[in-house]
Design a protein around this motif. Structure first.
Motif, PDB file in Angstrom:
ATOM      1  N   ASP A  50       0.807  -1.217   0.000  1.00 52.40           N
ATOM      2  CA  ASP A  50       0.000   0.000   0.000  1.00 52.40           C
ATOM      3  C   ASP A  50       0.840   1.267   0.000  1.00 52.40           C
ATOM      4  OD1 ASP A  50       0.933  -0.573   2.503  1.00 52.40           O
ATOM      5  OD2 ASP A  50      -0.771   0.330   3.557  1.00 52.40           O
ATOM      6  N   SER A  51       2.136   1.128   0.277  1.00 53.36           N
ATOM      7  CA  SER A  51       3.045   2.274   0.181  1.00 53.36           C
ATOM      8  C   SER A  51       4.311   1.825  -0.541  1.00 53.36           C
ATOM      9  CB  SER A  51       3.394   2.806   1.574  1.00 53.36           C
ATOM     10  OG  SER A  51       3.997   1.801   2.348  1.00 53.36           O
ATOM     11  N   ALA A  52       5.015   2.799  -1.115  1.00 52.31           N
ATOM     12  CA  ALA A  52       6.199   2.480  -1.915  1.00 52.31           C
ATOM     13  C   ALA A  52       7.289   1.848  -1.056  1.00 52.31           C
ATOM     14  CB  ALA A  52       6.721   3.744  -2.592  1.00 52.31           C
ATOM     15  N   PHE A  53       8.025   0.905  -1.653  1.00 49.15           N
ATOM     16  CA  PHE A  53       9.153   0.286  -0.968  1.00 49.15           C
ATOM     17  C   PHE A  53      10.253   0.043  -1.999  1.00 49.15           C
ATOM     18  CE2 PHE A  53       6.390  -2.990  -2.523  1.00 49.15           C
ATOM     19  CZ  PHE A  53       7.189  -4.053  -2.916  1.00 49.15           C
ATOM     20  N   SER A  54      11.442  -0.280  -1.489  1.00 52.97           N
ATOM     21  CA  SER A  54      12.599  -0.380  -2.385  1.00 52.97           C
ATOM     22  C   SER A  54      12.963  -1.830  -2.658  1.00 52.97           C
ATOM     23  CB  SER A  54      13.796   0.350  -1.781  1.00 52.97           C
ATOM     24  OG  SER A  54      14.179  -0.273  -0.566  1.00 52.97           O
ATOM     25  N   ASN A 127      17.379   6.521 -15.523  1.00 52.73           N
ATOM     26  CA  ASN A 127      17.776   5.953 -14.244  1.00 52.73           C
ATOM     27  C   ASN A 127      16.712   4.986 -13.732  1.00 52.73           C
ATOM     28  OD1 ASN A 127      20.146   7.530 -14.052  1.00 52.73           O
ATOM     29  ND2 ASN A 127      18.879   9.292 -13.459  1.00 52.73           N
ATOM     30  N   PRO A 128      17.125   3.874 -13.165  1.00 49.74           N
ATOM     31  CA  PRO A 128      16.149   2.883 -12.684  1.00 49.74           C
ATOM     32  C   PRO A 128      15.349   3.422 -11.503  1.00 49.74           C
ATOM     33  CG  PRO A 128      18.356   2.309 -11.955  1.00 49.74           C
ATOM     34  CD  PRO A 128      18.514   3.450 -12.920  1.00 49.74           C
ATOM     35  N   GLN A 129      14.114   2.935 -11.375  1.00 53.97           N
ATOM     36  CA  GLN A 129      13.241   3.348 -10.254  1.00 53.97           C
ATOM     37  C   GLN A 129      13.792   2.787  -8.940  1.00 53.97           C
ATOM     38  OE1 GLN A 129      10.595   5.197 -10.856  1.00 53.97           O
ATOM     39  NE2 GLN A 129       9.713   5.288  -8.804  1.00 53.97           N
ATOM     40  N   GLN A 130      13.805   3.633  -7.906  1.00 59.42           N
ATOM     41  CA  GLN A 130      14.311   3.201  -6.602  1.00 59.42           C
ATOM     42  C   GLN A 130      13.199   2.692  -5.680  1.00 59.42           C
ATOM     43  OE1 GLN A 130      17.651   3.126  -5.865  1.00 59.42           O
ATOM     44  NE2 GLN A 130      17.856   3.695  -8.039  1.00 59.42           N
ATOM     45  N   ASN A 131      12.025   3.303  -5.775  1.00 57.09           N
ATOM     46  CA  ASN A 131      10.899   2.928  -4.915  1.00 57.09           C
ATOM     47  C   ASN A 131       9.644   2.818  -5.765  1.00 57.09           C
ATOM     48  OD1 ASN A 131      11.823   3.188  -1.884  1.00 57.09           O
ATOM     49  ND2 ASN A 131      12.704   4.939  -2.969  1.00 57.09           N
TER      50      ASN A 131
END
Length: 815
Positions: A50-54, A127-131
């Motif tokens: 439910d929230s962004a994570f890496s 650049n690749p997505q971090q989160n």
């Protein structure tokens, strides 16, 4: 965390979007899909939160992906038992309260972030997505599916970010990883599966079971057969069933059909609980042990240990304690640890080890309080066990958690209703009162009867106090201070006042109501104080309260005493108020005289002479009849004098001389009459009253009207040519302590008599004495002038005549 079988040939990357992965609120979902492209199998692992994570790839020096690591900042609601299929092996660790997933490839794997909603704004960046909220990991053997070779070799993108505004290009519902349109095949199974998931999310388990049964009836070989049968078991376990055979048989069948499924431990757990409910503990124990032995890394394993403890606690408490300790130590996540701690606490409470039970429950309250909301049945069982052991403080803490996070108004109302009672039984009366009032404020409108019970309970805890009056007064004082300006404070004051009045502590009652002069208890305290003072004949203690014109309930005798106190203190207006109606209500002539006597004097002091004269006349008449209080005649004389009724005033003298001839109080009467006589130039009366004054003063050894009477008498004697008597009247005054101006007048009068006797030497001597006094007055001026006349005139006769003339003029102005 279950596998989701998918049709071959459909893009794995958008599988989660196409299938519609359903999650519960605040949950992490891990799902897998399978497919085939170009004759080669692949699998996609989808992670949704439910929230962004890496997430990040861990590679070797040759850029081969060794593993993928993901960090989630909280624990998934259902925990995670681990997952393994033909493409992935997943483990996890808890590090500093964060949940770390480790995905290891069986062959090859690639990580992709799914960061954007194609209908909204998004940015394309090299650049690749971090989160991201969604990550997908593609597991494959040789060639990554649906990607061109260029995309496999490198990540394509712009060297600078480009923002694309939403809705500027035609929307394509599903895209593959090359952002090309994806063709999907509509499937009836998926529609039913979606309905089931929605029913499970809203906890409508009957509807979910109905949909599942209908779906499997229409298509026993549905691609979602595994998920549907799983959800049916979960839904059935949520129902309160009398016969759990309807749960046992499907669970056994599911375990046999999907023996390698990662959710087998959960189904075995449900199966074992069903056997417990059907009172088949041996079977339950078998399956709990099987979970513990065969799936030690599963989240369910510690819970199984907990259930083994519950099975053993009746016959083997020691073994049960060991099971609980092992379960708690090996718990895989906080929700599981909390459930185990709660069950362990219940066991300790049953064993009467309340300290251990409280410590365990406190850990749940500190780390995962939501357990008590999610498991209301267990919560109630725990509360009952605690109360049975006379622990009310811990149930109060638990109730507060439930109230704060209650799933519905009925639950909130029920626990709010109990909370005040818990605190009251815990002897925390302040919090009991606080939460009782909170309940009344929030629920009185809809739960009137229960609100009344709470109010009654609240009154009882605040005011039903044991002990003696000292203990009660301490409690009431606390309530007054703690809850100022409230109904509770007012009631505490009343109860305190009742005790203090009984103890005759009237000043303390006054202190309680010092800012409320009209309070009935304050009036009662003053009234009681007056009664006590009247009995002891002590005025001092009550005088400060007599300024308030309050109709105290006093007897006639007490009122008489209070009247005397007030008038004696100069509080004549208060005395008048006290005396209202007392003359008229007097039952005897004697009582009437007492009041008339006092009223007449008081009205005179107030300057209300007309009313005073009426009262004094009536009083004098009664005094003569009753043969006492003759001195009211003095008051009548003073009143008549104030009214300037001189003739009537003179009529009072014979009665006063008859009864008070030698009384000092008659001196002012003589002095007043002397003044009248001087005004009227009645020489005979002047001489008479002056001699009466001088004679009585001599007898009483007082000088109250000296030299006034002597001057008046001397003046009359001189006018009558009795110079020798006049001189003998004045000469004794030389030894009296007169003020300077009176001394000047005395010396002038003596000098003038000597001058009239043709004794200029003596006259000059006294004129000189007069002039030597350093106070400026008419008498000194006359003395100076007379000296000059006597010294300047050769003939004594001329000086005497001039002196006599001047003397006459001054005396005329003075009189």
């Amino acid at each position: 965390m279950r596998e989701k079988h998918f049709f071959a040939g459909i893009c794995c990357f958008c599988g989660a979007l196409l299938l519609g992965v359903f999650t519960t609120a605040n949950a992490l979902e891990i799902s897998t899909t399978f497919g085939k492209e170009g004759g080669e199998d692949f699998s996609v692992l989808s992670l949704r939160n439910d929230s962004a994570f890496s997430c990040q790839e861990i590679t070797d020096v040759y850029s081969k992906v060794l593993s993928i690591e993901c960090e989630i900042a909280r624990i998934p609601d259902r925990g995670f038992p681990g997952l393994e299929n033909s493409f992935f092996r997943i483990n996890y660790k808890m590090i500093d309260g964060h949940f770390w997933l480790y995905i290891y490839p069986k062959h090859k794997q690639k990580l992709f972030a799914i960061p954007k909603d194609p209908k909204a704004d998004f940015t394309m960046d090299k650049n690749p997505q971090q989160n991201a909220k969604i990550w997908q990991i593609v597991g494959y053997k040789n060639k990554i599916p649906f990607l061109s070779q260029d995309m496999q070799d490198q990540r394509q993108g712009l060297d600078f970010p480009v923002k694309i505004l939403g809705e500027q290009t035609p929307f394509i519902p599903e895209l593959n990883s090359d952002n090309r349109p994806l063709k999907a095949t509509n499937n009836k199974d998926f529609e039913i599966y979606s309905l089931v998931k929605q029913a499970m999310e809203r906890q409508d388990y009957i509807s979910a079971i109905t949909e599942i049964n209908e779906a499997l009836k229409q298509n026993p070989n549905s691609v979602f057969r595994r998920d549907l049968t799983y959800d049916r078991i979960i839904a059935t376990s949520k129902l309160e069933l009398d016969d759990n055979e309807v749960l046992i048989n499907p669970a056994l069948e599911w375990v046999r059909a999907f023996a390698s499924d990662p959710d087998v431990p959960e189904i075995l757990y449900i199966l074992a609980k069903a056997y417990v409910k059907n009172n088949v503990p041996n079977e339950a124990e078998y399956y709990y042990k099987r979970i513990s032995d065969e799936y030690p890394e599963s989240k369910i394993a510690p819970l199984a240990q907990m259930q083994l403890a519950n099975l053993a606690k009746t016959n083997s408490p020691t073994r049960a304690s060991i099971y609980f300790q092992k379960a708690y130590t090996e718990a895989k996540d906080i929700p599981s640890a909390s459930e185990i701690a709660a069950q362990w606490a219940l066991f300790e409470a049953e064993q009467r080890d309340m300290q251990s039970a409280q410590d365990l429950l406190q850990k749940v309250l500190d780390n995962y309080p939501r357990f008590f909301v999610d498991s209301l049945a267990q919560t109630q069982e725990i509360i009952e066990a605690l109360i049975e052991n006379e622990d009310y403080a811990t149930p109060a803490k638990i109730a507060q958690v439930v109230i704060k996070n209650a799933p519905d108004i009925a639950t909130k109302e029920e626990y709010s209703f109990r909370l005040g009672e818990y605190y009251a039984n815990a002897l925390d009366f302040d919090k009991a009162h606080e939460y009782n009032q909170s309940y009344i404020k929030e629920f009185e409108e809809d739960y009137k009867d229960r609100a009344k019970l709470v109010q009654d309970r609240d009154d009882e805890i605040l005011f039903a106090i044991g002990g003696d009056d000292v203990d009660k007064l301490k409690r009431y004082a606390y309530i007054i201070t703690k809850y100022p300006d409230t109904d509770e404070s007012a009631k505490a004051k009343e109860l305190s006042a009742q005790i203090l009045l009984s103890a005759r502590k009237y000043q303390d009652v006054m202190s309680i109501y010092e800012n409320d002069p009209d309070n009935a208890y304050r009036k009662k305290a003053i009234e009681s104080m007056i009664k006590d003072a009247a009995a002891k004949k002590e005025c001092a203690s009550i005088v400060p309260y007599l300024t308030q014109n309050v109709p105290y309930e006093l007897s006639a005798q007490e009122k008489l005493f209070v009247f005397d106190c007030a008038s004696g203190a100069g509080l004549n207006a208060s005395a008048k108020y006290i005396a209202q109606g007392m003359v008229e209500s007097s039952k005897t002539q004697d009582a009437r005289l007492e009041w008339l006597y006092r009223v007449a004097n008081n009205l005179y002091n107030l300057g209300e002479y007309k009313d005073a004269s009426l009262a004094a006349r009536d009083a004098l008449t009664l005094a003569i009849n009753q043969k006492k209080h003759y001195d009211i005649a003095f008051t009548l004389f003073d009143i008549l004098s104030a009214l300037d009724s001189r003739n009537e005033a003179k009529k009072a003298l014979p009665f006063l001389k008859e009864h008070f001839a030698n009384d000092a109080r008659i001196l002012p009467v003589y002095a007043t009459l002397l003044g009248y006589s001087i005004d009227e130039k009645d020489s005979m009366s002047i001489e008479l009253y002056a001699r009466d004054i001088i004679k009585l003063q001599s007898a009483l050894k007082t000088d109250e009207f000296t030299p006034y009477a002597e001057f008046a008498l001397a003046n009359v004697l001189r006018e009558n040519k009795n110079l020798a008597q006049a001189l003998s009247t004045l000469k004794p005054l030389e030894s009296k302590q007169l003020d300077k101006e009176d001394s000047q007048q005395l010396f002038y009068r003596i000098a003038s008599i000597y001058n009239a006797q043709a004794k200029p030497k003596e006259a000059l001597e006294y004129f000189d004495k007069c002039a030597q006094i350093d106070t400026q007055s008419e008498w000194r001026t006359l003395c100076v002038q007379a000296k000059e006349l006597i010294a300047g005139n050769a003939g004594a006769g001329a000086g005497a005549d001039s002196s006599a003339k001047a003397d006459s003029e001054v005396e005329s102005s003075q009189n």
